[in-house]
Design a protein around this motif. Structure first.
Motif, short mmCIF file in Angstrom:
data_model
loop_
_atom_site.label_atom_id
_atom_site.label_comp_id
_atom_site.label_asym_id
_atom_site.label_seq_id
_atom_site.Cartn_x
_atom_site.Cartn_y
_atom_site.Cartn_z
N LEU A 50 4.90 -4.64 2.21
CA LEU A 50 3.57 -4.85 2.79
C LEU A 50 3.39 -4.05 4.07
O LEU A 50 2.39 -3.37 4.26
CB LEU A 50 3.34 -6.34 3.05
CG LEU A 50 1.98 -6.70 3.64
CD1 LEU A 50 0.90 -6.60 2.58
CD2 LEU A 50 2.02 -8.08 4.23
N PHE A 106 -2.03 -10.33 -0.42
CA PHE A 106 -0.67 -9.80 -0.32
C PHE A 106 -0.30 -9.05 -1.60
O PHE A 106 0.20 -7.92 -1.56
CB PHE A 106 0.29 -10.97 -0.07
CG PHE A 106 1.66 -10.58 0.40
CD1 PHE A 106 2.56 -9.93 -0.43
CD2 PHE A 106 2.08 -10.91 1.67
CE1 PHE A 106 3.83 -9.60 -0.01
CE2 PHE A 106 3.36 -10.58 2.12
CZ PHE A 106 4.23 -9.92 1.27
N ARG A 109 -2.10 -5.79 -1.88
CA ARG A 109 -1.62 -4.82 -0.89
C ARG A 109 -0.27 -4.21 -1.30
O ARG A 109 0.01 -3.08 -0.96
CB ARG A 109 -1.51 -5.46 0.49
CG ARG A 109 -2.86 -5.68 1.15
CD ARG A 109 -2.67 -6.32 2.52
NE ARG A 109 -3.90 -6.77 3.09
CZ ARG A 109 -4.63 -6.09 3.98
NH1 ARG A 109 -4.21 -4.91 4.41
NH2 ARG A 109 -5.74 -6.58 4.46
N ILE A 110 0.56 -4.98 -2.00
CA ILE A 110 1.83 -4.40 -2.47
C ILE A 110 1.71 -3.94 -3.93
O ILE A 110 2.71 -3.63 -4.56
CB ILE A 110 3.03 -5.36 -2.28
CG1 ILE A 110 2.91 -6.62 -3.14
CG2 ILE A 110 3.23 -5.69 -0.80
CD1 ILE A 110 4.18 -7.45 -3.22
#
Length: 121
Positions: A50, A106, A109-110
């Motif tokens: 991240l 999260f 985003r990854i």
């Protein structure tokens, strides 16, 4: 800025610095939620992924929420009998809405990259 929480810069930002240290925070989570050792290693790797994206800072205002969300994600990925989002939210001091939104954010985003190679592990 999020519509439901206009003072937050991201889902991971607290309005003020938490009074609990990160080590005591993780200990509180461990006391209340049974987590496998692989979850902790995966949590660190997910947070690293991240942060490499450059869109979220790891600091005194974000580290607690980033940690509980990464623990939640790692727990779901590694344990068929994981605790609910509500349990993580309660222990982590977040609302269910916050932890749900944080989890989705999260993961995007990854890029949903949860698999960890042996060489990375």
């Amino acid at each position: 800025v999020h519509e439901a929480f206009p003072t937050l810069r991201s889902w991971y930002h607290c309005e003020k610095r938490p009074s609990i240290s990160i080590s005591n925070y993780v200990q509180r989570i461990c006391t209340n939620i049974d987590l496998e050792s692989t979850v902790f290693v995966s949590t660190l790797i997910y947070i690293d992924r991240l942060l490499k994206g450059g869109h979220v800072a790891f600091n005194l205002l974000t580290m607690h929420r980033l940690t509980v969300v990464a623990l939640l994600i790692a727990s779901k990925f590694h344990d068929d009998n994981h605790c609910s989002n509500k349990s993580f939210a309660d222990v982590g001091g977040m609302s269910l809405e916050e932890i749900n939104a944080s989890e989705i954010d999260f993961l995007f985003r990854i890029q949903f990259d949860l698999k960890i190679s042996k060489s990375t592990y």
